[in-house]
Write a protein that holds these residues in place. Structure first.
Motif, PDB file in Angstrom:
ATOM      1  N   UNK A  43       0.636  -1.230  -0.043  1.00  0.00           N
ATOM      2  CA  UNK A  43      -0.002  -0.108  -0.042  1.00  0.00           C
ATOM      3  C   UNK A  43       0.984   1.311   0.176  1.00  0.00           C
ATOM      4  N   UNK A  44       2.247   1.097   0.589  1.00  0.00           N
ATOM      5  CA  UNK A  44       3.034   2.144   0.582  1.00  0.00           C
ATOM      6  C   UNK A  44       3.647   2.654  -0.686  1.00  0.00           C
ATOM      7  N   UNK A 167       0.933  -2.054   6.280  1.00  0.00           N
ATOM      8  CA  UNK A 167       1.127  -1.441   5.213  1.00  0.00           C
ATOM      9  C   UNK A 167      -0.028  -0.043   5.216  1.00  0.00           C
ATOM     10  N   UNK A 168      -1.149  -0.055   5.079  1.00  0.00           N
ATOM     11  CA  UNK A 168      -2.098   0.735   5.224  1.00  0.00           C
ATOM     12  C   UNK A 168      -1.910   1.650   6.593  1.00  0.00           C
ATOM     13  N   UNK A 176       8.147   5.051   6.164  1.00  0.00           N
ATOM     14  CA  UNK A 176       9.364   4.494   6.550  1.00  0.00           C
ATOM     15  C   UNK A 176       9.046   3.438   7.762  1.00  0.00           C
ATOM     16  N   UNK A 177       8.105   3.463   8.444  1.00  0.00           N
ATOM     17  CA  UNK A 177       7.673   2.425   9.351  1.00  0.00           C
ATOM     18  C   UNK A 177       7.496   1.121   8.750  1.00  0.00           C
ATOM     19  N   UNK A 178       7.069   1.146   7.359  1.00  0.00           N
ATOM     20  CA  UNK A 178       6.857  -0.152   7.028  1.00  0.00           C
ATOM     21  C   UNK A 178       8.050  -1.160   6.839  1.00  0.00           C
ATOM     22  N   UNK A 255      -7.767   3.025   3.490  1.00  0.00           N
ATOM     23  CA  UNK A 255      -8.953   2.588   2.641  1.00  0.00           C
ATOM     24  C   UNK A 255      -8.479   1.539   1.633  1.00  0.00           C
ATOM     25  N   UNK A 256      -7.200   1.823   1.109  1.00  0.00           N
ATOM     26  CA  UNK A 256      -6.724   0.894  -0.030  1.00  0.00           C
ATOM     27  C   UNK A 256      -6.516  -0.449   0.812  1.00  0.00           C
ATOM     28  N   UNK A 257      -5.730  -0.487   1.879  1.00  0.00           N
ATOM     29  CA  UNK A 257      -5.657  -1.682   2.535  1.00  0.00           C
ATOM     30  C   UNK A 257      -6.761  -2.699   3.008  1.00  0.00           C
TER      31      UNK A 257
END
Length: 408
Positions: A43-44, A167-168, A176-178, A255-257
């Motif tokens: 998602x990112x 990811x969402x 960067x947290x992903x 929303x994508x996730x």
């Protein structure tokens, strides 16, 4: 996709009780983060592309780099573990994975991000099959081992879904947290692994030797080609929907996730029942059905990929894609394992898994090139449908053979 057990030399047995469950927690937990890594940047990607001024072609390497590293090392894994021992390889790979996660989470260099993802894929190619091998060699055959393998597989299937959700959620804070999020979990598993993973026997088994006849094994090759097409088309579609949701539909990362869940949640829910499905319907039927339903979904979406039509167009397509994995996930693994003699599974399973990852290595750049070259999404979606159809074509001969009573 997780692998099935392959024969290995026995290690020190783990008895019942807390120590056995602690070992299973370490191994299944690692499988979860290995599977999570496949999807945690999904998602990112559009946000990373915008921040680092990358095209879809440039940013997709952050995702496909993991698959590339995974595929590059899988066939070498059995030799590495035979030479250095499962415990040592598992722990070193987990340490390198942790360091790469920290480096990836602290840099905004696109090149370094891709490098860390390749390294993490290489580490996962060592830890995922090695963890399964440790389970099957430290637990005796029977109900306990089957339960442990079921838990291990469940964690792997759930990891992809958890990665999409993370990811969402994390992209909404800072992408960067992903990259950084898996580091503390991997470090904790490393500490626990030092205590609970049993040492290897003094005399290790010889590494398996690749036999060219594996490439002439029809059931194995068909399973590999079908799985490559299924996995490549699946990840390619999710990347396409991610960019379309961000740029066309105006979705937030969260929303994508949530929108992608219908494509990944069904597998996580159905894994505990997959063995019974195979026993009842057989692998050829499930593989063919599992290859067919995603193609139907892709063609359905291709017929009308209009922005804003999630409930009537995209949702049914994603459900059909997710249903394909419900049918084919375990059946493909089991066909790949049963197609060869037990003594050859140590090399046949990595060969099959390499094909699975190669599907992603081919399709993700293909989709990204088409998304970069064309302003709309239909061309990339058509390429995804072609890949899915190739997987279906590989599955159909096995179905015909099953109807005539010919094995495989």
């Amino acid at each position: 996709m997780t692998t099935l057990p392959a024969p290995h030399a026995r290690t020190t047995p783990v008895h019942r009780g807390p120590r056995m469950w602690a070992l299973l927690l370490v191994l299944a937990g690692n499988m979860l983060i290995d599977a999570l890594e496949v999807s945690i940047v999904l998602v990112a990607l559009p946000t990373i592309a915008a921040d680092l001024e990358l095209t879809p072609w440039g940013v997709q390497w952050i995702m496909s780099g993991f698959a590339l590293g995974f595929a590059a090392v899988l066939l070498l894994g059995p030799r590495v573990t035979a030479r250095w021992g499962r415990r040592r390889v598992f722990l070193i790979a987990l340490l390198v994975f942790t360091v790469a996660s920290v480096v990836g989470g602290l840099t905004d260099s696109a090149v370094l991000l891709v490098v860390t993802r390749v390294i993490k894929g290489m580490c996962a190619a060592l830890t995922a099959p090695t963890g399964l091998a440790i389970i099957t060699t430290t637990l005796p055959d029977g109900p306990r081992q089957r339960r442990a393998v079921a838990v291990y597989s469940l964690f792997g299937a759930a990891g992809f879904t958890i990665g999409v959700l993370l990811s969402g959620g994390l992209t909404g804070v800072d992408w960067m947290w992903t990259f950084l999020a898996p580091a503390p979990v991997a470090f904790l598993l490393l500490v626990l692994g030092l205590r609970f993973i049993p040492r290897d026997p003094a005399h290790r088994s010889a590494p398996p030797v690749f036999a060219r006849r594996l490439l002439r094994n029809g059931p194995l090759v068909r399973a590999a080609v079908c799985a490559a097409g299924l996995n490549g088309a699946y990840l390619g579609l999710l990347v396409l929907v991610g960019f379309q949701g961000h740029h066309v539909m105006g979705w937030s990362s969260w929303q994508t996730a949530v929108a992608l869940l219908p494509a990944c949640l069904p597998l996580a829910v159905s894994v505990p029942f997959s063995a019974r499905m195979v026993e009842r319907f057989g692998t050829p039927r499930l593989i063919a059905l599992g290859a067919l339903t995603p193609v139907v979904g892709q063609l359905f979406y291709l017929a009308d990929p209009a922005p804003g039509r999630y409930v009537t167009t995209l949702l049914p397509a994603l459900l059909l894609v997710g249903l394909g994995f419900v049918f084919a996930f375990a059946a493909l693994n089991m066909q790949a394992a049963s197609a060869v003699e037990p003594g050859e599974r140590g090399m046949a399973i990595p060969l099959y898994q390499t094909a699975v990852q190669s599907g992603a290595v081919v399709m993700l750049p293909t989709v990204a090139v088409l998304l970069t070259a064309y302003d709309e999404y239909r061309v990339a979606l058509a390429a995804i449908a072609v890949a899915g159809t190739a997987g279906l074509s590989a599955a159909l001969p096995g179905l015909r053979k099953a109807k005539t009573g010919v094995p495989g």
